[in-house]
Design an enzyme around this catalytic site. Structure first.
Site, mmCIF file in Angstrom:
data_model
loop_
_atom_site.group_PDB
_atom_site.id
_atom_site.type_symbol
_atom_site.label_atom_id
_atom_site.label_comp_id
_atom_site.label_asym_id
_atom_site.label_seq_id
_atom_site.Cartn_x
_atom_site.Cartn_y
_atom_site.Cartn_z
ATOM 1 N N CYS A 153 0.835 -1.206 0.000
ATOM 2 C CA CYS A 153 0.000 0.000 0.000
ATOM 3 C C CYS A 153 0.866 1.252 0.000
ATOM 4 O O CYS A 153 1.412 1.644 1.041
ATOM 5 C CB CYS A 153 -0.924 -0.001 1.218
ATOM 6 N N CYS A 213 -0.403 4.107 2.160
ATOM 7 C CA CYS A 213 -0.235 3.852 3.596
ATOM 8 C C CYS A 213 1.202 4.107 4.046
ATOM 9 O O CYS A 213 1.440 4.671 5.113
ATOM 10 C CB CYS A 213 -0.605 2.402 3.929
ATOM 11 N N ASP A 214 2.157 3.673 3.225
ATOM 12 C CA ASP A 214 3.545 3.603 3.680
ATOM 13 C C ASP A 214 4.531 4.484 2.928
ATOM 14 O O ASP A 214 5.710 4.536 3.278
ATOM 15 C CB ASP A 214 4.032 2.142 3.594
#
Length: 315
Positions: A132, A135-136
């Site tokens: 992701c 997300c990261d």
């Protein structure tokens, strides 16, 4: 017979459980083989509201579970082996538990990121391997990263990562990409993106501090090389966890559950879907939690007018 059963314990399922339990619906929550969902595979979560210093993924999910339990949600560990939605009450066969009958059902079984299944990959999820980018990506500011994939999502994530990374390398096992022309053009015009096409990933290389490189094979010459990198983002798609439904719920061509727009209602009255199992666009913890709230409220309203059992006599 239960009022409502929730399948899945990611952000969507746990949020649904919190709302249902507070409404005295006494939900039964079935945990599968990965309690807590995909967030248990991440390390620090920095974009969930209310945590200015970030929170560890497993800690966030454990706190959500405790919150649901505090209000009376009942958790059971098992795996649905058979399901009958053809009549009321719905019947679930759950391994390790047996048969469960319920008036309503919330499906929050999520979607699993497809992995490369190469050595070093699973061991380094959260240590440089991610599924992701949104997300990261922030954790790779000023670093060199690899995106593995050739579809629209891979191109989109590659462009997104250039906001943080100093260099983004797209690795794809074919000469040609599956992505649409507009997405390919957008990636090719980005000066931070470079290409390693017709290369098959063989192994994730890592040291004490995480990922150091990706070993690939040239499909034309069979020569192997290690591409140095600080992070590897696997973007080869997701698979919604809907196979156990055996076609009883309407899905799209890729298996994601279809819901009535603006609701969590499925084609079967009394069955609701929330989280990534019905969302192939956003796939964020906060959006999943939001649809979990919606599913709980939808289920509560449904039961107010369609309950088969007179719950007032057994509460």
């Amino acid at each position: 017979m239960e009022k409502v059963v929730v399948l899945g314990t990611g952000p969507a399922g746990l949020t649904a459980a919190i709302y249902l339990a507070r409404a005295n619906m006494k939900p039964v929550v079935i945990e599968g083989d990965q309690p807590g969902g995909q967030l248990t595979l991440t390390t620090e979560v920095e974009n969930f509201p209310g945590f200015p210093n970030g929170v560890m993924g497993p800690e966030l999910m454990e706190n959500m579970r405790k919150q649901a339990e505090r209000f009376g949600a009942e958790f059971k560990r098992g795996w649905v082996t058979n399901i009958d939605l053809s009549k009321k009450p719905f019947r679930l066969d759950v391994s390790g538990i047996g048969e469960i009958e319920t008036e309503s059902l919330i499906l929050s079984t999520g979607a699993s990121a497809k992995l490369l299944n190469i050595p070093g990959e699973k061991q380094n999820i959260g240590r440089g391997v991610s599924t992701c980018a949104t997300c990261d990506g922030f954790f790779f500011r000023g670093k060199k990263v690899i995106i593995v994939g050739g579809g629209d999502s891979a191109m989109e994530e590659a462009n997104f990562l250039t906001k943080f990374a100093s260099e983004v390398i797209i690795v794809h096992r074919r000469d040609e990409l599956r992505a649409s022309k507009i997405m390919q053009d957008r990636a090719r015009e980005n000066a931070k993106i470079s290409w390693k096409l017709n290369k098959t990933p063989l192994e994730v290389m890592a040291g004490e501090n995480g990922v150091t490189g990706l070993k690939v094979k040239n499909n034309e010459t069979n020569e192997e090389e290690i591409i140095e990198t600080d992070g590897i983002f696997v973007a080869i798609g997701h698979k919604p966890n809907t196979s156990f439904l055996n076609g009883q719920i309407d899905t799209d061509e890729t298996g994601y559950i279809n819901v009535v727009p603006g609701t969590t209602e499925t084609n079967v009255p009394g069955v609701f879907a929330c989280g990534d199992v019905q969302d192939k666009k956003y796939r964020q913890a906060i959006t999943a939690a939001g649809t979990g709230c919606m599913a709980a409220l939808d289920a509560e309203r449904y039961l107010e007018g369609n309950a088969v059992h007179d719950w007032s006599q057994s509460s």
